[in-house]
Write a protein that holds these residues in place. Structure first.
Motif, short mmCIF file in Angstrom:
data_model
loop_
_atom_site.label_atom_id
_atom_site.label_comp_id
_atom_site.label_asym_id
_atom_site.label_seq_id
_atom_site.Cartn_x
_atom_site.Cartn_y
_atom_site.Cartn_z
N PRO A 151 -0.42 8.44 0.89
CA PRO A 151 -1.13 9.46 1.15
C PRO A 151 -0.31 10.32 0.23
CG PRO A 151 0.18 9.31 3.18
CD PRO A 151 -0.16 7.88 2.22
N GLN B 65 -7.55 2.82 -0.93
CA GLN B 65 -6.32 4.58 -1.53
C GLN B 65 -6.88 5.23 -0.07
OE1 GLN B 65 -5.42 6.03 -4.51
NE2 GLN B 65 -5.36 7.45 -2.46
N VAL B 66 -5.73 5.53 0.27
CA VAL B 66 -5.62 6.82 0.89
C VAL B 66 -6.24 7.87 0.67
CG1 VAL B 66 -4.03 8.03 3.03
CG2 VAL B 66 -3.15 5.81 2.86
N MET B 67 -6.87 8.53 1.84
CA MET B 67 -8.04 9.55 1.37
C MET B 67 -6.68 10.74 0.65
SD MET B 67 -11.32 9.86 3.65
CE MET B 67 -10.63 10.42 5.32
N SER B 68 -7.18 12.19 -0.31
CA SER B 68 -6.44 12.43 -1.26
C SER B 68 -7.12 13.72 -1.01
CB SER B 68 -5.76 13.04 -1.84
OG SER B 68 -7.37 12.20 -3.30
N ARG B 69 -7.05 15.04 -0.69
CA ARG B 69 -7.93 16.24 -0.85
C ARG B 69 -8.73 16.59 -1.57
NH1 ARG B 69 -2.61 17.70 1.06
NH2 ARG B 69 -2.90 18.48 3.94
N ARG C 68 0.32 10.38 7.32
CA ARG C 68 0.17 11.36 6.66
C ARG C 68 -1.02 11.71 6.33
NH1 ARG C 68 5.96 9.80 4.98
NH2 ARG C 68 6.86 10.19 7.07
N CYS C 69 -2.38 11.28 6.42
CA CYS C 69 -3.16 11.85 5.56
C CYS C 69 -3.87 13.03 5.81
CB CYS C 69 -5.14 10.75 6.03
SG CYS C 69 -6.17 10.59 5.25
N LYS D 143 -9.43 15.20 7.32
CA LYS D 143 -9.08 15.03 8.10
C LYS D 143 -11.14 15.05 8.34
CE LYS D 143 -5.21 15.38 9.79
NZ LYS D 143 -4.26 13.81 10.14
N LEU E 258 -7.34 5.92 6.16
CA LEU E 258 -6.99 6.74 6.85
C LEU E 258 -5.69 6.43 7.41
CD1 LEU E 258 -10.16 7.94 9.85
CD2 LEU E 258 -9.25 9.18 8.01
N SER E 259 -4.12 7.64 7.41
CA SER E 259 -3.05 7.20 7.72
C SER E 259 -2.52 7.84 8.03
CB SER E 259 -2.37 6.23 6.41
OG SER E 259 -2.37 7.98 5.62
N THR F 247 -0.26 11.51 -5.62
CA THR F 247 -0.82 9.54 -5.46
C THR F 247 -2.14 9.23 -6.27
OG1 THR F 247 -2.49 9.46 -3.93
CG2 THR F 247 -2.62 11.41 -3.62
#
Length: 243
Positions: free
Chosen positions: A195, A84-88, A114-115, A118, A111-112, A224
């Protein structure tokens, strides 16, 4: 009244006395307000569950006496690894909680390009510890007796390059194949969820290089966190133990 389920981080043996971890003791004594004589169910991640009688409880310490033991396997026949690309914000926490409830075995935060998240190394480590606590709570609530693995944060390419003998899937809005057209049987699967802005064209080509199969969920564009849970549910219906 439902007997509370509590995770214990060390191996358990029937008919022994156990002191609960500080976090579990606080939950039992402060939140649940349980007293000596009350009953708990303990599990240690080994697929065994134990009935436990509280023998001592104060604000800092809870001791129990383990009684009967039984094996209770609630794991899906599908071994599912979610990348899972991290979401906010709370979206990532929500995704992890529900993925655990749905039977995912391994979750790797990614991490991608467009993730939108940060984090420095220290904050990443704190987030991972928080997500592991969420996974434990989800197991306590859902009845799972094996803890899923919540891995450290990885770069997307490093994760895609890991050797894996199972089927590898990437959700793509232009894919022609759907979950219900994937051939049976599948017992091991790696699922990539991108993401909020989607994977870049270069990243999509990267997944193809590492033999990921593009699949389409449906005609609508999902957020997502919705995508992850929809895909996991569909995969458990097709190959696992739902439905």
């Amino acid at each position: 009244m439902r007997i509370p389920r509590i995770y214990h981080p060390e191996p358990l043996t029937a008919e022994t006395g156990v002191t609960l971890s500080d976090e579990a003791a606080s939950h039992v004594a402060r939140v649940l307000r349980m007293q000596p004589g009350d009953m708990l169910t303990l599990f240690d991640g080994s697929n065994l569950t134990f009935t436990a009688l509280i023998t001592h409880a104060d604000k800092k310490h809870v001791k129990v006496q383990l009684q009967s033991m039984q094996e209770d396997d609630r794991e899906s026949p599908l071994h599912l690894h979610l990348g899972q690309v991290m979401s906010r914000g709370e979206k990532m926490e929500f995704t992890i909680q529900k993925a655990v409830e749905l039977g995912v075995n391994v979750i790797t935060p990614l991490l991608s390009e467009r993730c939108g998240v940060k984090l420095d190394a220290e904050r990443q480590a704190k987030k991972v510890q928080q997500w592991r606590k969420i996974a434990i709570a989800a197991c306590e609530q859902s009845g799972r007796n094996r803890l899923p693995e919540i891995r450290d944060v990885m770069a997307l390419e490093d994760w895609c390059a890991e050797p894996d003998t199972g089927l590898k899937l990437n959700l793509h809005p232009r894919a022609k194949q759907r979950i219900n057209t994937l051939p049976l049987p599948v017992t091991r699967l790696r699922l990539l969820i991108g993401p909020e802005g989607g994977l870049s064209e270069e990243e999509i080509n990267l997944t193809a290089h590492y033999d990921f199969t593009d699949i389409l969920l449906g005609p609508r564009v999902l957020r997502t966190e919705t995508t992850a849970l929809t895909a996991i549910t569909a995969l458990q219906v097709r190959f696992g133990d739902l439905g």
